[in-house]
Design an enzyme around this catalytic site. Structure first.
Site, PDB file in Angstrom:
ATOM      1  NE  ARG A 223      -3.828   2.325   0.642  1.00  0.00           N
ATOM      2  CZ  ARG A 223      -3.748   3.653   0.520  1.00  0.00           C
ATOM      3  NH1 ARG A 223      -2.628   4.200   0.079  1.00  0.00           N
ATOM      4  NH2 ARG A 223      -4.771   4.417   0.817  1.00  0.00           N
ATOM      5  CD  GLU A 231     -10.919   2.741  -2.970  1.00  0.00           C
ATOM      6  OE1 GLU A 231     -10.776   1.658  -3.588  1.00  0.00           O
ATOM      7  OE2 GLU A 231     -10.237   3.044  -1.977  1.00  0.00           O
ATOM      8  NE  ARG A 265      -3.864  -2.606   1.844  1.00  0.00           N
ATOM      9  CZ  ARG A 265      -4.725  -1.670   1.445  1.00  0.00           C
ATOM     10  NH1 ARG A 265      -5.101  -1.644   0.179  1.00  0.00           N
ATOM     11  NH2 ARG A 265      -5.208  -0.778   2.286  1.00  0.00           N
TER      12      ARG A 265
END
Length: 333
Positions: A223, A231, A265
């Site tokens: 990330r 998004e 992540r």
């Protein structure tokens, strides 16, 4: 064992010169990875690498004894050697009772520094260049596949297990599955090979093929630290993903990892050929500065430059913040 683990990341990642040191090492630090790979190989096959006898005077039996000692010493090093100097010191100290010609031949085989080139050999090895404050570890990835880019701020990468950080922590079940898979493929038992590869992927690893060479690699989801891209269901979400793909596709990345998020992540800074990826995404207007989690002033500066130019998402008069969009989705709005 076939070609599994035989591919070195250095084969793709910017060799420093056109000259080829011994053992096919393309640049200095690849010698460390080559040695780590061969020690791992030896623990499974009990075979020393081909070509070593051309550089040393002792028998294959003696060579196997060296690799057994070096494999044990390598595992005890915390962290394992990362630089050619550290690897050279480990070899010299571990094999200090062996013939000088053998020790120097082994070092030459991997392109590692010889004893007379090392300063104060008995002193502790010098520390590597310090990483920025807060960085937990660094990754050097294999070339990134376009399909590995999830959106404008998330990418999946793979790191060769020949890398010194990875070589010492491969789960034994993954090691065994990789060897057995190679054997099954050689026997054309592809159903068994596929089942073994599922064992490998379930453990967070994967056998990748590049230019007819196979390599065992560890999977990391990254990330991008300090930015938040639209998004996929938002305006400019598709464009943000395309921009990140263009920046990283087919390239090796340097990742500075600061920690993990709640989705497991790794949160990190990405660099590619000296370019800071977050900077590029912000300046192109395909990401917001994620101020709630990162206060770096330069990120705000780059976002403001894009706003002033009405670049990317800033062409909209009132673009929606991704974190507010996600909040709305969670609340069913």
């Amino acid at each position: 064992m076939g070609n599994v683990l035989g591919f070195l990341c250095g084969h793709f990642c910017n060799p420093s010169s056109d000259s080829q040191p011994p053992h096919g090492v393309s640049y200095a630090t690849a010698g460390v990875s080559a040695l780590a790979h061969d020690l791992f190989d030896f623990e499974i096959t009990s075979q020393v690498p081909q070509g070593l006898s051309k550089h040393v005077v002792s028998s294959k039996k003696a060579q196997a004894n060296w690799y057994r000692k070096l494999a044990d010493a390598w595992k005890l090093e915390k962290p394992p050697p990362r630089t050619p100097e550290e690897a050279s010191r480990l070899v010299i100290q571990t094999l200090k009772r062996h013939q000088k010609k053998d020790v120097e031949g082994l070092l030459t085989f991997y392109g590692l520094p010889l004893p007379h080139t090392l300063v104060e050999l008995s002193a502790p090895a010098p520390t590597t260049a310090s990483l920025p404050d807060g960085v937990k570890f660094e990754l050097e990835t294999l070339p990134v596949d376009a399909k590995a880019v999830a959106d404008g701020d998330t990418v999946t990468v793979y790191v060769s297990t020949a890398h010194t950080r990875e070589s010492s922590c491969i789960p034994i079940e993954v090691r065994n599955a990789a060897i057995q898979r190679s054997q099954a493929r050689n026997a054309k038992n592809f159903a068994k090979a596929d089942a073994l590869h599922k064992t490998i992927t379930d453990a967070g690893y994967r056998v990748l093929t590049f230019q007819n060479e196979e390599i065992l690699a560890r999977k990391y989801r990254i990330r991008l630290r300090g930015i938040d891209a639209p998004e996929s269901g938002m305006p400019y979400g598709k464009e943000a993903k395309q921009e990140l793909t263009k920046l990283v596709e087919g390239k090796c990345l340097r990742v500075l990892v600061y920690g993990e998020d709640r989705y497991n992540r790794c949160v990190g800074d990405l660099y590619c050929n000296g370019k800071f990826i977050q900077e590029a995404m912000l300046k192109k207007g395909f990401a917001w500065h994620y101020k709630a989690y990162d206060k770096r002033a330069e990120l705000s500066k780059w976002e403001n430059e894009a706003r002033a130019k009405r670049a990317g998402l800033w062409a909209s008069s009132n673009p929606e913040q991704p974190w507010e969009w996600r909040k709305g989705k969670r609340e069913g709005k």
